[in-house]
Write a protein that holds these residues in place. Structure first.
Motif, PDB file in Angstrom:
ATOM      1  N   TYR A  32       0.921  -0.976   0.190  1.00 53.28           N
ATOM      2  CA  TYR A  32       0.271  -0.110   0.386  1.00 53.28           C
ATOM      3  C   TYR A  32       1.094   1.063  -0.456  1.00 53.28           C
ATOM      4  N   THR A  33       0.172   2.414  -0.493  1.00 54.73           N
ATOM      5  CA  THR A  33       1.446   4.047  -0.457  1.00 54.73           C
ATOM      6  C   THR A  33       0.881   4.549   0.686  1.00 54.73           C
ATOM      7  N   ASN A  34       1.793   5.898   1.084  1.00 54.80           N
ATOM      8  CA  ASN A  34       1.463   6.380   2.443  1.00 54.80           C
ATOM      9  C   ASN A  34      -0.462   6.846   2.466  1.00 54.80           C
ATOM     10  N   ASP A  35      -0.841   7.249   1.238  1.00 58.91           N
ATOM     11  CA  ASP A  35      -1.858   7.791   1.434  1.00 58.91           C
ATOM     12  C   ASP A  35      -2.972   6.871   1.949  1.00 58.91           C
ATOM     13  N   TYR A  36      -2.919   5.554   1.395  1.00 62.61           N
ATOM     14  CA  TYR A  36      -3.733   3.705   1.653  1.00 62.61           C
ATOM     15  C   TYR A  36      -4.019   4.423   3.579  1.00 62.61           C
ATOM     16  N   ARG A  37      -2.290   3.816   3.526  1.00 62.82           N
ATOM     17  CA  ARG A  37      -2.429   3.983   5.293  1.00 62.82           C
ATOM     18  C   ARG A  37      -2.791   5.617   5.807  1.00 62.82           C
ATOM     19  N   LYS A  38      -2.306   6.187   4.982  1.00 59.19           N
ATOM     20  CA  LYS A  38      -3.123   7.710   6.053  1.00 59.19           C
ATOM     21  C   LYS A  38      -4.761   7.797   6.148  1.00 59.19           C
ATOM     22  N   ALA A  39      -5.206   7.234   5.591  1.00 60.54           N
ATOM     23  CA  ALA A  39      -6.519   7.094   5.266  1.00 60.54           C
ATOM     24  C   ALA A  39      -6.898   5.727   6.162  1.00 60.54           C
ATOM     25  N   GLU A  40      -6.179   5.169   6.946  1.00 60.22           N
ATOM     26  CA  GLU A  40      -6.571   3.658   7.443  1.00 60.22           C
ATOM     27  C   GLU A  40      -7.191   4.511   8.958  1.00 60.22           C
ATOM     28  N   THR A  41      -6.274   5.222   9.215  1.00 66.18           N
ATOM     29  CA  THR A  41      -6.699   6.732  10.432  1.00 66.18           C
ATOM     30  C   THR A  41      -7.511   7.651  10.395  1.00 66.18           C
ATOM     31  N   GLU A  42      -7.906   8.247   9.501  1.00 71.15           N
ATOM     32  CA  GLU A  42      -8.153   9.475   9.053  1.00 71.15           C
ATOM     33  C   GLU A  42     -10.014   8.942   7.704  1.00 71.15           C
ATOM     34  N   PRO A  43     -10.448   8.775   8.459  1.00 66.58           N
ATOM     35  CA  PRO A  43     -11.957   8.090   8.246  1.00 66.58           C
ATOM     36  C   PRO A  43     -11.820   9.499   6.874  1.00 66.58           C
ATOM     37  N   ALA A  44     -12.563   8.945   5.608  1.00 70.13           N
ATOM     38  CA  ALA A  44     -12.908   9.991   4.554  1.00 70.13           C
ATOM     39  C   ALA A  44     -13.973  10.433   4.522  1.00 70.13           C
ATOM     40  N   GLU A  45     -14.373  11.817   4.032  1.00 71.03           N
ATOM     41  CA  GLU A  45     -15.488  13.019   4.206  1.00 71.03           C
ATOM     42  C   GLU A  45     -16.727  11.707   4.138  1.00 71.03           C
ATOM     43  N   GLY A  46     -17.803  11.985   4.775  1.00 71.33           N
ATOM     44  CA  GLY A  46     -18.848  11.410   3.398  1.00 71.33           C
ATOM     45  C   GLY A  46     -19.069   9.495   4.289  1.00 71.33           C
ATOM     46  N   GLY A  47     -18.165   9.656   5.556  1.00 66.88           N
ATOM     47  CA  GLY A  47     -18.358   8.066   6.064  1.00 66.88           C
ATOM     48  C   GLY A  47     -17.225   6.628   5.737  1.00 66.88           C
ATOM     49  N   GLY A  48     -17.102   7.650   4.863  1.00 69.64           N
ATOM     50  CA  GLY A  48     -15.968   5.992   3.974  1.00 69.64           C
ATOM     51  C   GLY A  48     -14.607   6.104   4.849  1.00 69.64           C
ATOM     52  N   GLY A  49     -14.734   5.097   5.842  1.00 71.58           N
ATOM     53  CA  GLY A  49     -12.869   4.968   5.868  1.00 71.58           C
ATOM     54  C   GLY A  49     -12.552   3.871   5.669  1.00 71.58           C
ATOM     55  N   GLY A  50     -10.400   3.428   6.365  1.00 73.54           N
ATOM     56  CA  GLY A  50     -10.012   2.764   6.362  1.00 73.54           C
ATOM     57  C   GLY A  50     -11.268   1.254   6.563  1.00 73.54           C
ATOM     58  N   GLY A  51     -10.189   0.163   5.917  1.00 70.89           N
ATOM     59  CA  GLY A  51     -10.388  -1.007   6.712  1.00 70.89           C
ATOM     60  C   GLY A  51     -10.462  -1.239   7.704  1.00 70.89           C
ATOM     61  N   GLY A  52      -9.103  -0.300   8.890  1.00 70.86           N
ATOM     62  CA  GLY A  52      -9.580  -0.885  10.320  1.00 70.86           C
ATOM     63  C   GLY A  52     -10.221  -0.178  11.090  1.00 70.86           C
ATOM     64  N   GLY A  53     -11.615   0.391  10.740  1.00 75.55           N
ATOM     65  CA  GLY A  53     -11.532   1.620  11.722  1.00 75.55           C
ATOM     66  C   GLY A  53     -12.920   0.705  12.008  1.00 75.55           C
ATOM     67  N   VAL A  54     -12.836  -0.008  11.388  1.00 79.84           N
ATOM     68  CA  VAL A  54     -15.118  -1.475  11.646  1.00 79.84           C
ATOM     69  C   VAL A  54     -14.370  -2.951  12.514  1.00 79.84           C
TER      70      VAL A  54
END
Length: 655
Positions: free
Chosen positions: A328-350
């Protein structure tokens, strides 16, 4: 104790920890019985972090999954919570089983087969037939795909019509699960490998293909009402959603619908505006899909490991193991800990139900087997589920599909943003038959007078206004054979067999040779960029003209896929590592996780069987011994051989 013998209980923790790192993880329960200090060190998180990275071969730069704090708990999750125990084998189909899908509630699953049947099963143990239908009575050759609507009241079934060898005609049928599997409607679907998908709970998408000129066609995406019993002839049951221009014998295939998690498309529309430079002799395009009988792969294969030979699988049927991790890229790792706007987060948040029970043994009633239903019920009570994002009506959606511009084989992923619109309820009354005949006669007269010319379909610029533009294209430079959405609709996972680097497409009807290894790509749907890649993840052997779809599935924490090497594969999403290989006796066409219990996985194969896999914990709860010979899949966790003990004269002290 003799004064000449050291007291091991007095050894400092740091020294004990160093000694324990030379042991195996399953030695820790034994050494923990020696004394309290050994028990404490045997549960040390640094020790289990060492075991975790060593045994699962995780990249040391990958941190623990967000929301988790125990490496020991993570080790237990991957050992105890991964579906590796075969709890049931079903042989009800009498031909290749092509697809499997779960209901959203997880209480049912459906299988499609070349025997022409669609069968709905209960998810209980053992699984039993709930509904079935022989679609050959509707002139279907076979069923190839199914999908439950969001309320699990309707089932979409896609199939292939009988016809000539080169026929690409298919059909979609919708069955009512609340009315004893009553057939509600049938919809044309061409080409058949569009498959079809639900747009929302009551409307589905299908496709149609019209040839316009040599190697040029138009793909039409239709919005269909699932119940086409209308009170009035003017009630709208079919609406044209999009028309796409196809070149070089390609077409729109494999449509999916996901929710847009970002307010606007980040990149500007990217229309493909290549022009046809020369005419070529049109050739018949062979039918795509699974070949009628998969060819023997023995000449390409390596001997079977002894432990799998003992399970009764063919002795010359298994190729070398591919266990490459997802990078994975660094953007993916960052997205895991910072859920995306609109409710979509990384796989680790659930958190899924698989992990609730095993939090360091703190679960009430630890050690007592609990059923899947009990675990799922407790998890739902503690975690009030948000409405599924696929049901959201207050956001735009993405139409996702495969297509191509260089050759007929699907090598690009197209994205079209579906803006929020009102589904028409009344059909616009167009010209009557007499008026249409008059218009046609008028065009013929103008053509004879030289005042009317047919469009030049080979010149896209001159006819562009007749088509909808594609918002974004991602070219994978290979034959795309599978796609799957993450449950939160944040990520798209794609199976692709790559072309050779720097290859040249000499003819659209002769695509480049594709690799025998399958690459897995991960695309972030918030910005339509690739954030993960796994090179040569698993195997496929068929050439371009026989290449067929291999379905994959994504849960909150795992990714699974079929393969032509007669195995299904499971990867952990966050750590990216391959965990296990699930054996069959022929090609594994599709896999599916139970959405309410990801410790249950189903694989279907050309060997005519359906296999249900559960985790060790789930198997024990059902009274099944995971250690029974032949039940457990091939786990790819590294098991380090223990070094031989030193000679007696070199032993300086003993317990």
């Amino acid at each position: 104790m003799d004064g000449n013998e050291p007291d091991w209980s007095l050894l400092p923790d740091s020294l004990l920890l160093h000694i324990f790192t030379h042991l195996e993880f399953n030695d820790t329960p034994i050494i923990g019985l020696v004394c309290k200090s050994w028990l404490r060190v045997s549960r040390d998180e640094f020790l289990w972090k060492h075991f975790f990275y060593k045994d699962f071969q995780v990249d040391p730069s990958v941190p623990i999954m967000p929301g988790r704090s125990s490496w020991r708990g993570e080790y237990k999750r991957l050992v105890e919570g991964t579906a590796v125990v075969e709890t049931q084998e079903i042989c009800e189909h009498n031909h290749q089983v092509l697809h499997v899908s779960f209901s959203h509630k997880g209480d049912m699953f459906a299988t499609s087969s070349k025997d022409g049947h669609i069968i709905v099963w209960t998810s209980s143990h053992p699984a039993q037939i709930k509904y079935y239908k022989d679609m050959k009575i509707h002139s279907w050759k076979y069923t190839q795909f199914s999908q439950f609507n969001s309320s699990d009241t309707l089932l979409l079934v896609s199939g292939v019509h009988f016809g000539t060898y080169n026929s690409t005609s298919g059909e979609i049928a919708v069955f009512d699960l609340e009315r004893d599997f009553e057939l509600q409607c049938r919809v044309l679907n061409k080409p058949y490998d569009i498959f079809g998908t639900w747009y929302n709970d009551q409307y589905l998408l299908s496709g149609d293909l019209h040839w316009l000129a040599h190697l040029v066609s138009r793909s039409v995406i239709w919005l269909n009402k699932a119940n086409q019993e209308t009170r009035s002839e003017h009630d709208a049951i079919l609406v044209c959603l999009y028309k796409f221009y196809n070149r070089n014998a390609s077409s729109v295939r494999t449509i999916l619908v996901s929710n847009c998690l970002a307010p606007d498309t980040p990149s500007a529309p990217t229309e493909v505006r290549e022009r046809a430079k020369e005419r070529r002799v049109e050739k018949e395009v062979p039918e795509k899909g699974n070949p009628p009988s998969h060819r023997d792969l023995g000449v390409l294969q390596a001997p079977v490991p002894k432990e799998e030979e003992d399970k009764g699988y063919p002795t010359v049927s298994q190729p070398p193991t591919y266990t490459n991790p997802i990078t994975y890229t660094n953007d993916y790792r960052k997205a895991e800990t910072e859920p995306a706007e609109g409710g979509g987060g990384g796989g680790g948040g659930v958190l899924d139900a698989a992990c609730v029970e095993m939090a360091e043994g703190r679960t009430e009633g630890a050690g007592v087997p609990r059923s899947t239903e009990e675990v799922t019920q407790d998890w739902e009570e503690d975690h009030e589920p948000a409405p599924p994002m696929s049901l959201a009506e207050d956001c735009d959606k993405f139409l996702i599909f495969t297509t191509g511009s260089k050759t007929y084989s699907p090598h690009q992923i197209g994205f079209k943003r579906i803006k929020k619109f009102t589904i028409p309820t009344v059909l616009e009354v167009g010209p009557c038959l007499r008026e249409r005949i008059q218009q046609r006669e008028h065009q013929r007269e103008l053509r004879e007078l030289g005042l009317y010319q047919d469009p030049n379909w080979l010149d896209f610029d001159s006819v562009a206004e007749r088509f909808d533009h594609i918002d974004h294209l991602i070219d994978l430079n290979g034959h795309i054979i599978g796609m799957g959405l993450s449950p939160d609709h944040r990520y798209l996972y794609v199976n692709s067999r790559p072309w050779q680097a720097n290859c040249v497409v000499e003819s659209p009807l002769s695509p480049p040779r594709i690799a025998e290894g399958i690459d897995l790509h991960v695309i972030d749907l918030t910005n339509l960029t690739e954030v993960g890649t796994m090179l040569r993840s698993h195997k496929a052997y068929t050439p371009n003209d026989e290449c067929f779809f291999i379905f994959l599935d994504v849960s909150h924490q795992y990714v699974a896929s079929g393969a032509e090497d007669k195995h299904g594969y499971i990867w952990e999403r966050h750590y990216g590592v391959c965990l296990s290989r699930l054996p069959h006796k022929d090609v594994v066409n599709a896999v599916a996780f139970n959405p309410r219990d990801p410790e249950m996985l189903i694989t279907v194969s050309d060997d005519h069987t359906i296999k249900i896999w559960r985790s060790r914990r789930r198997a024990r709860a059902l009274g099944i011994d995971p250690n029974e010979a032949g039940r457990t899949a091939k786990e790819l966790r590294v098991k380090h051989p223990k070094p031989p003990p030193p000679p007696p004269e070199e032993t300086s002290f003993s317990l």
